[in-house]
Structures are given as C-alpha cells and as structure tokens.
Scaffold this active site. Structure first.
Site, PDB file in Angstrom:
ATOM      1  N   TYR A 185      41.895  44.432  43.810  1.00 50.90           N
ATOM      2  CA  TYR A 185      42.027  45.627  42.992  1.00 50.90           C
ATOM      3  C   TYR A 185      43.507  45.763  42.655  1.00 50.90           C
ATOM      4  O   TYR A 185      44.341  45.767  43.573  1.00 50.90           O
ATOM      5  CB  TYR A 185      41.559  46.867  43.749  1.00 50.90           C
ATOM      6  CG  TYR A 185      40.066  46.931  43.956  1.00 50.90           C
ATOM      7  CD1 TYR A 185      39.242  47.476  42.970  1.00 50.90           C
ATOM      8  CD2 TYR A 185      39.482  46.457  45.115  1.00 50.90           C
ATOM      9  CE1 TYR A 185      37.870  47.547  43.145  1.00 50.90           C
ATOM     10  CE2 TYR A 185      38.107  46.524  45.298  1.00 50.90           C
ATOM     11  CZ  TYR A 185      37.310  47.065  44.315  1.00 50.90           C
ATOM     12  OH  TYR A 185      35.959  47.129  44.502  1.00 50.90           O
ATOM     13  N   ASP A 198      30.165  46.066  46.048  1.00 53.68           N
ATOM     14  CA  ASP A 198      29.829  45.064  47.051  1.00 53.68           C
ATOM     15  C   ASP A 198      30.216  45.408  48.472  1.00 53.68           C
ATOM     16  O   ASP A 198      30.118  44.557  49.342  1.00 53.68           O
ATOM     17  CB  ASP A 198      30.449  43.730  46.688  1.00 53.68           C
ATOM     18  CG  ASP A 198      31.971  43.803  46.697  1.00 53.68           C
ATOM     19  OD1 ASP A 198      32.523  44.898  46.916  1.00 53.68           O
ATOM     20  OD2 ASP A 198      32.588  42.760  46.478  1.00 53.68           O
ATOM     21  N   PRO A 210      35.725  52.798  42.693  1.00 59.11           N
ATOM     22  CA  PRO A 210      35.013  51.752  43.420  1.00 59.11           C
ATOM     23  C   PRO A 210      35.715  51.356  44.714  1.00 59.11           C
ATOM     24  O   PRO A 210      35.073  51.055  45.705  1.00 59.11           O
ATOM     25  CB  PRO A 210      34.970  50.585  42.436  1.00 59.11           C
ATOM     26  CG  PRO A 210      35.946  50.892  41.371  1.00 59.11           C
ATOM     27  CD  PRO A 210      36.120  52.369  41.352  1.00 59.11           C
ATOM     28  N   ARG A 262      35.647  38.437  50.407  1.00 60.40           N
ATOM     29  CA  ARG A 262      34.208  38.451  50.129  1.00 60.40           C
ATOM     30  C   ARG A 262      33.531  37.263  50.769  1.00 60.40           C
ATOM     31  O   ARG A 262      34.165  36.446  51.428  1.00 60.40           O
ATOM     32  CB  ARG A 262      34.018  38.433  48.604  1.00 60.40           C
ATOM     33  CG  ARG A 262      34.465  39.719  47.899  1.00 60.40           C
ATOM     34  CD  ARG A 262      33.270  40.575  47.654  1.00 60.40           C
ATOM     35  NE  ARG A 262      32.285  39.756  46.986  1.00 60.40           N
ATOM     36  CZ  ARG A 262      32.107  39.676  45.673  1.00 60.40           C
ATOM     37  NH1 ARG A 262      32.833  40.425  44.893  1.00 60.40           N
ATOM     38  NH2 ARG A 262      31.206  38.876  45.162  1.00 60.40           N
TER      39      ARG A 262
END
Lengths: 630, 630
Positions: free
Chosen positions: A249, A48, A330, A241
């Site tokens: 994470y 994302d 990621p 976000r």
C-alpha cells in the site's frame, strides 16, 4: 410468459458477505438462493486479510482448514521510521495480534478468489450453487401488516434478469417471491439504492495505491512481515501474501493525488501506472533495495473515506450487509471481515424465525449489533488513516506523527482490529446480568477459547470446537468439583431445573418438525450420538473442576452428559503444557456458573448453578416460542 | 503364451508393510508394483494401534491428517487391580505416552481398513493401485555375481497367478522380472517360505481373546481410556477405538485355554464364542457393570508367541518385511507399527540405489537396523506378556505381579513401546562421532521435534515438518548468533566449504537425470521455490539463535538459505508459549552444530561448523556415488 418462483431467502451478491450468508443458511437447512452479476468468481486482488476472530468463525463452520492451509500468516508487524542519517530504520517489531485471548494469534492473507472458493466448495456440499450472471432490476415489499406478520407470506418481490455469460445481455426474466432478501451487493449496492438508504460519512484527500507482485530481489529483512513504513517520501504498508506474493500500500503525495483525481472527485486510474507506484516504494524503502518485476499481479488506486448506511433493513424483510452498509480504508484490513461477520450475525436469526422457533423481533438485533460495530469501525479507521497517512515526526517536522503515537494506537485498537473485542449491546439475545459470575466471559462478546480435557479420556480439546455454527444454543455448565457434596447438590439442582416438565429443554427444545440442524462439522468430535429431541436446539457441555487422574465423568448427572464426549475437566494435559486454566481465565469460582452461548458464538447470558435454571428459562422465554403448550 | 513384464520393485502383499513400501516408493518416482491375494481390502478388526513415532512417519508423508481426524486418541492409561473388598479398584492413571519428546503424546486407534485406505488414497494420487487378487506361485533369483552387481539387471523372476474376483481361480499367469522384490505377505509369508528362512523363537501357553463392540451401557469411568485390569478372574485390557467402539483383550483361564487348543497346538475358534469372552469380561469388571450388545463387530482368539525370521533378505535383492519378519502379541500394540517402519526404513534406500546415487551396500543396513529392533521388540513383548498375563499379587497369592512392578515396566519401556526410543546401530549411514555437539539429537534415533520460528516472519513451525520423507537428506545448520563476529565467521566458513567446487553439494548433489523427488507435501510449507540442482538431493535448513524482534534472515549466507522459508530463529512465539528451546533441548552450544538427517528422519551424523564441511563430505562419501567426475 415470465417465470415465477418462491424462495425463503434471496441473497443478492456473491462476495464475502453474500457467500457467508449463503453458506450459513444452506447449512442450517434454509431454502436459500444466491445470485451474482459476475459471470465468474474474482481471481485476484481485492480484499485479502482475515482477522483472528474471522478465522474462529471459519473454524465454527468447519472451513478454517483450507484457509489456514492456503493462506499466509502474519505474526509480526515491523515499524520503520525516518532515520537521522536519511532513509528509513527499524524502530522495532511487535506481535501483529495483541489481543491476549486470540485463538489464532495471527492474521491470514489470501486472495479473495481463494476465500470465495472455500465458501463455494462448502456450499456445494449442501447442494447450493450461485446463479450467475443474474442482475436484479426491481424490488418491492408488500408492507401490509398482516403480510409482514405472517410466517408463511412471501412479501418481497424481486425481478431478475438472467444474462448470457458472454455478452451480459438479458436472456430471461424471472420474478422471485422471497420471505427475506439480503442485499450483499457491495459498496455501490443496487439494493441500498432501491431502498433510498444514504451513505453517511466523509471522504478524505488521502489517495493510496495498491500493488500485488513478487519482488525480484530485496535485502529488506521484513519483506515477509506486515510493515508500517513512515518515510519522508510518504507512507507505505507491506502485507505479505500467500506464496512469495507481496502487497504494497503506497501513499501518493498531495501533488500526485491531485493528478489522479478527475473533475468529479473520483479516481481516474488511466492517469497512473503500477510502475509509478513501485518507483515511489523504491524511494520509501531506501537504504534497502527492492527490485520489482515487470509484470504485477494486480493494482489499483483508492481515496480513503468512511461511511455507514443510514439503515440496515427495511421492515426486517430486506436487509443489507457488508460493503453495502459500510466502507472504509482497505489497509486497516477490516472490510471483508466486517462483511462476513454481518452475515454471520444475521443468518442464524433468519433461520430461527423461518423455523418458527423465535419471535421475528430478534431480527431487529441485526442492525442494533452490527451498526454500532460499523460506526466504531469507521471511527477507528478515520483515526488510523490519519495517523498513518500523516507525515512522520522528524527534525524538520515537529508536528508529525511519532512512532510512539502510532504504536500506541496500533496496540490500543488491537482488540478491535482483530475482531475479538467486538461486544454486542444488551437486547433480547444478550442479557447483561450476572457478569460477576464469569468476569472474563464478557456478555455480548464471543466466547473466548480455552483448552480443556475430555473427562473421559484426557484428550485436550479447544472448547470453541464444541461451539460450532450449527444453529444450536450451547449451555456450558461449569460444574465445579463434583466430589464435593455441596457442589454436587448445586449441579443436581440445576440439572433437575433444566430437565423438569415445563423447563427450558422441554419448553423450548422439543422440535419435532421442520428443522435440519448441521452436524458437528465445526469441531473434531466423532462419535455415534443418539440425539435427544431437545438436542436440535440445545447442546449441553459440562466442564468439571478436577484432575484428569481422578475425575470420573460418570459423576455428572445424565441430563448434563448426553454423550461421553460432552464432559470436560479443567486440567493440564499429559505434557503439562496446555489446559487447566479455564476457571481461572474465565474468572469462575469453585461454585461454578452457567454460560449460554448463542449460535454465532457470542455470549448471551450468564447464570449461577443455584437458581440458574430459572434465569436460563427467562432468557430463552424473552425470544423463543414454546415448542409445547404450557 | 505367458505374459512377461519388467518392474523395478515388486511388493508382495498389501497390508500395512506393503502399503507403506508402495506409497513410499511411488512417491519417490520408483517404478513399483504391489500385488495382493485378497480381492478387497480388510474392513474390520485386526491391528489398529498407531504409536507416536508412526504418527510422525505418517506426517512425514503428508498423510497424518486423515489418520488423526478419523482415529481415536489414547492419552491416559488406567490401572485396575484386585480390591481387598472384592472386585477391582483403580490404582491410578498415567500418561499413555511417557516419552518426553513425543510430538504426538498419544496413541491412535483406528481399524486397519481405514489405515490401509489412507495409503491407498495417497498412492492413487501417484497413479499406483493394487493388483488384486493375485498370488505368486514361484520365485527365483539369478545370483550370478555379474547379474547381482549390475544396476540394469532384473535378477528376480516371479510367477504370478491372476485370480478372478469371485472364485479365486487362476485366470491368467504372468512372469515378472524385478530388480527388487519385497515380501510383505504376513505372518505366514509365502516369500519367507520360498527362501527357507525360519522363524526363531517360542510360543507361550497364554491364550487371549479379542472382541470389538460398542457397549450398551456401563458405569465404568475408564471405558474411554486404555485400561490394564489385573483381576483374580484373569487379566483384561481395554482399548477404546474410533467412535464409541471399544476393544477388549481378555485372558482365558488355563482350563479355557486347553479347551480351545486343538491336537496340533493351534487355536480352534469354533470351540469358543464372543459371548463367552464377554462373560469373562463382565466378571473381571466387577463391581462396575458393563452391558454388552448382542452383535459384536469382530472377535478372535490367539496364542501369545514371539519369533523373528532367521534372515531379512536374500542377497539384498529379495527382502521380507513386517509380520513376515517378526510376530508378537497384538496387545503390546507393536505389530503394525513395526511392519510399517520396516518398509519406511527400506524404501528410500532402494530408491537411492535404483537412481544410481548410492552404493548398493546401503541395502545391508536394512537388516542391520530392523533386525536388532525386531529382537528388542520380542524381548520386550515376552516380558510384558508375562507381567500382564501373570496372576496379580493378592493376600492369597504372594508370588503374583504387583501394581508397582507392572507400572515400572510400563514406564521403563515407554520410549521403546512408543517407537521413539529406536536407535539404529553405527553403519555407513550412521556415523556416531561428534555426539557431544548435540547431546540430545541422538545419532541413529529420529530427529526429535522442536518448535522454531520462521526468521522471516515469526511464524512458529514444527521443525519435523521440514523433514518430510521426500528422499532428500536434510542438512540442518544450527548457525548460532550471526550478529556475533566470530560466529558469523564460522558459519561463512561452513557455507563456503559446503558450496565449494568438489564440495558436498556439487560432488553428490548435481543430479541432472533420472530422478523425481517428492515435493514438500509432508510439511505445511508453501512458496514458489526455484530449486538449485543440488536441491534434488539436499535440503539445507538454518536455525539461528536470536530474537524474533531483531533477527534478520538476510544475514544468513545465501547458500544456507535457498528460500526465505528455510531460515528459522530459536525464539518463543508471540504468545510466549511455544518455541525458543531448540538449542537448549538439543544440547547445542552457542558455537552451533550441523546435523544431517537421513531421508527417513533418522539422524545420520553430527558435525561442528568449524571444519564440519569436511566431516559432512566424509559422511556422504562413505555411501554416495559422486555425481560429477572429481
């Protein structure tokens, strides 16, 4: 009876790499088909993070607006480290994007489903929808030289199974004959497997968890910044976000990591829960408090590893892109960006070959350009993961990673991790000569942004908005001061050279058939434009030196101004705030320069005005097929 | 049997004033109906200039984007005057917008049909469409005091005739009972006529022509700028439009003027042609050449005159707005802007009265505020028209207008002609005390724009984007440096005062029924917001002094931060380019200040932090009805 069909390009996989390819190709007027095995698009989680360079690429396709409108922006990164008194303490904040030339000085976070929806909306406007659920079951290439060399052949045969939405059972088989196939089918790529390409690289022992949720309450003042937390309890990264969602994470301890890895060395997600992840985070956040919700939006676990495919194409007829080519952590935020930029690099080249405009050899530059990048990327990721997953330096652990080491790495790789520092190697498409004429327009890198004013009306524009991904080469003429007699002579000589019989415009630009190039959706330009024949291939933009109060756009030779909107002056705007620094920033002298920007926004060559028309001709002659007989 | 119906607000006329009203009211949740006599919306010509302040207003309704995307921008104005060698010569260029605080430092030109379409699209999203073609045939007001004083009465009765699209014949008669009626039916307003209001002012002898077309070719280097041409052949103004369209305003000679004016002193358009207009322009442009097309998009002739209606309302139940209130020269670019801003001023006040939140006396401020503006406007127009229609100063004509005189007038009126300098007089809604606490936030003027950073994530925002036209009052708290103990005390005292039992938020903010306020479409803010009861009426925004690297938004008292998106810090962005000048620009000291911004974006009052909660209470108590018993 099995259904058979022909298509110019078959894209397998409708993730970010496949969608970027489908969108770019259909906009270019290419006969393209995209298939995907998923019955529906993804709706949550997964990758994302959109880097500054990728936002520029979205803008070049006219689709940055929904991305920016829907996404969250990360402008700052905060660094937390062990406090001598226990818990963590903030050592500082820094810009999240340190590349000075970033047009968008932030990263965008938005869930992958929304990003994919932007592509789907764009493609739909051009009449392209995804065929799904469809899986490929066989692929073969007719590699006889005469077949491969022909522009009219369909050398790739792919067998497809159309599944029913519900049971994923085969309901129909189809054989597709394609000129080109792109495997954009992810880390476990079926296409890559069929081609017997290997994934080369290594896997670490680091196991991380990811959880997306909306915190109930917190007194942590950086919950809306990107945060790198090094705590004695393990490392953690905060990625805010869209809306109030936060992604964490979270590093698992060595013991925990062993617990979740099964006998085959793979993660067994059933051995873990998001609650356990959040419990680790709660400890790592101390002395700050954070209360988590009972339900999370999405979560997963992964092992960090870095691998690159042994090859990116078979005979330049079957390609792979995205996660099929390279895998990495990621949280470096690279994955989706690398994937989309793979396709962005490839799409216009395929379009040029299909149109018969360019020699098929340009397709070799895809692997040349993107493999080097992928290799750099995993090298970066390995270093970054080690620094971030390593124990922090404390009183007790003198071998740990210091804040300064981490910060230095973060900033050193700024240009790289933003996507802005990527530089393609010399090739047919990238001629490294004449760099001193425009030192800061680095050949092989993307054309840097710059505010210039319309010479006709003083309106400020971002020059990048005149470099849309419309499959045209942009010839940017830095014409200098046209009120100076000598300089005017140089510009007129260049204009004549460009427009002469047998010159670049006539030799490579007169395409009377078979093409449909995108209009200028990428920029904000409006106007009733009567295109000249060569404007299918070339866009000429002229940037004058001068003052908005005195400049006359009518001084520019007509071949260098097809419309009043294509002439600019390097001056500051009426507010005295923006613009007026193009020549200075780009390192261009008053004698001017010419810059050729590829359809993907990367700088192909630089030339002088004096004699430059011949250099431009040499550049295009190295890969373009003449449109007219000599 | 005649159909009868009730409506809270009936708007007569769907031009710019009526559409602004309809859109604002329906967004505010008001039961509103808009009728128009035209079968279709206008498609070409007419007014088309949008001033910087009007763009801000569009932005506050979330509809600036299509305006900016479709419109042409004028950034520069060029001045041409008689050349000693014959013909005209450029004396210079200047910024078209000289107001230093303009957020949008340009004017937009776009044909009226496109502007109206923006409103129609917006209104449609709220379920409101125009009833057309419909004409009013009778209007009467039941002016018994007990009827006028009641919030539940429908004192205005309007008879409507519904016409069939084709023949404009009556097909149906309807009687509408309305709480309020707005006559936005243009310069020849039927409503104004019914109310027997007169138009006071004068008419000049100046006749001008207007023509919209796309020039075939021209070597005139300012064809895409606003241009004021003073030539010995008469004056001319160039207004570039969307695409390649250009509008020319062309002065007729005294002889020509006499030719087109009929015995009644009105223009007879049949005595003239657009070709004759263009022939005049061709001479005025010499030595530059301009070739005109055979077909023009639109043209007209007009006599310059300036008039203001004798009254703007009958008993604050029937209002008039827009051209019904004031007429002036089109080329000053004021008409449509004044019209839309009339309705923008009125709409929220009607909504507040209908909701029972405010005393009906606030409706008197409509005429107070807008009539003074209209009067200033025609005074300005008279002066401007005289300067522009007058003969230029030349060797032969020593009494003519000099370039310096014209330029000085142009710049002197900059703040006014951009719409930015408008200042409303003191009233219930505009308390002029405490101005020294924020010298540059002028009470009665619109809240000036300023870039501030989100304190939670460093993202730059335009503060105006947090002042949408959502019918809420914005309480902007300039909190100063919360790391300083004394200042923190001040802020906490203000927060307690605001939130106490019987304080502003509880006394005027607790609206448990009957209202539907717009969401934040005006700005870019996203987020999952759980509104407190008082957030229907009030929005609290806090701007801290501090550095983005060290500020903690969590330091702000909770009542002053309903969400992390509502807290800002006055610092420069990560690029070092924007922001960091709010306190300085606004003239606010480190001790801070509180600014109340009205729902229409105009500054209602200024208070200190110390003791300011009581001042804020006094302000609202002067017109708001308590939501709870004391």
């Amino acid at each position: 009876m099995v259904k058979e069909s022909n298509v110019d390009v078959l894209v397998i996989g409708a993730g970010p790499a496949g969608l970027m390819a489908g969108n770019a190709l259909v906009r270019a007027g290419v006969n393209v088909r995209v298939i995907d095995k998923r019955p529906k698009k993804v709706v949550a989680g997964q990758a994302d993070g959109i880097q500054p360079r990728t936002i520029e690429v979205f803008q070049s396709y006219g689709i940055a607006e929904p991305l920016i409108r829907q996404g969250n922006q990360m402008h700052l990164v905060a660094f937390y480290n062990p406090s001598p008194s226990g818990g963590i303490t903030r050592d500082g904040r820094a810009p999240d994007v340190s590349a000075p030339s970033a047009r968008y000085p932030f990263e965008i976070t938005l869930h992958q489903g929304a990003i994919e929806a932007i592509f789907l909306d764009s493609m739909r406007q051009y009449g392209l929808q995804i065929d799904r659920p469809v899986i490929p079951t066989a692929i073969k290439l007719d590699d006889r030289p005469e077949v491969l060399e022909s522009l009219d052949s369909y050398p790739v045969e792919v067998t497809l199974n159309h599944l029913s939405d519900e049971q994923e059972e085969t309901s129909e088989t189809e054989i597709v004959h394609a000129k080109y196939v792109l495997g954009a089918d992810g880390a476990h790529s079926w296409v890559r497997g069929q081609l017997n390409f290997t994934m080369d690289g290594e896997q670490t022992d680091y196991v991380w968890g990811v959880v997306d949720m909306i915190p109930e309450t917190t007194d942590f003042p950086d919950i809306r910044n990107r945060v790198a937390i090094h705590s004695t309890n393990g490392s953690c990264m905060v990625i805010p976000r869209e809306g109030d969602v936060v992604r964490l994470y979270i590093q698992l301890s060595d013991d925990d990591a062993r617990e979740v890895i099964n006998a085959k060395g793979r993660i067994d997600k059933t051995r873990w829960t998001p609650q356990r992840l959040m419990a680790i985070a709660k400890r790592s956040f101390q002395p700050y408090t954070i209360e988590f919700p009972e339900e999370v939006n999405w979560w997963t676990l992964y092992i960090i590893g870095q691998r690159v495919a042994s090859s990116f194409s078979l005979k330049e007829r079957i390609f792979i892109a995205g996660d099929a080519c390279h895998t990495h952590s990621p949280k470096a935020g690279q994955g989706m960006n690398a994937s989309m930029n793979d396709s962005h690099n490839l799409a216009w080249k395929i379009a040029y070959v299909l149109r018969g405009w360019a020699d098929p050899s340009i397709l070799k530059t895809y692997e040349l350009e993107r493999r080097k990048y992928a290799q750099d990327l995993i090298d970066f990721d390995r270093k970054f993961a080690k620094l971030f997953s390593g124990k922090p330096r404390t009183e007790e652990n003198h071998d740990g990673v210091t804040h300064d080491e981490f910060l230095a790495a973060f900033q050193q790789f700024g240009g790289f991790s933003t996507g802005i520092g990527i530089q393609y190697s010399p090739s047919q498409l990238t001629h490294p000569d004449n760099q001193p004429l425009a030192v800061q327009i680095e050949i092989g890198k993307r054309m840097p942004p710059q505010i210039v004013l319309s010479a006709a009306n003083g309106r400020p524009y971002e020059l990048q908005d005149f470099l849309p991904s419309d499959t045209r080469f942009k010839i940017v003429v830095f014409a200098g001061d046209l009120d100076a007699q000598v300089q005017r002579g140089r510009v007129e000589a260049f204009a004549s050279g460009l427009g002469r019989e047998g010159g670049v415009l006539k030799r490579f630009g007169d395409r009377t058939k078979g093409s449909k190039s995108g209009q200028e959706e990428g920029g904000e330009v409006k106007g009733i434009v009567k295109r000249k024949p060569w404007e299918e291939v070339f866009e000429i933009l002229t940037v004058m030196a001068g003052k908005k109060e005195t400049v006359n756009y009518t001084s520019v030779p007509t071949i260098l101004r097809s419309h009043w909107t294509k002439v600019f002056v390097d001056d500051v705007d009426t507010q005295g705030v923006r613009g007026g620094k193009a020549y200075l920033t780009y390192g261009i002298s008053p004698e001017g320069a010419v810059v050729v920007v590829r359809p993907d926004g990367y700088v192909g060559m630089v030339a002088s005005l004096e004699g430059g028309a011949a250099d431009v001709e040499t550049y295009f002659a190295s890969f373009m097929r003449p449109s007219t007989l000599p």
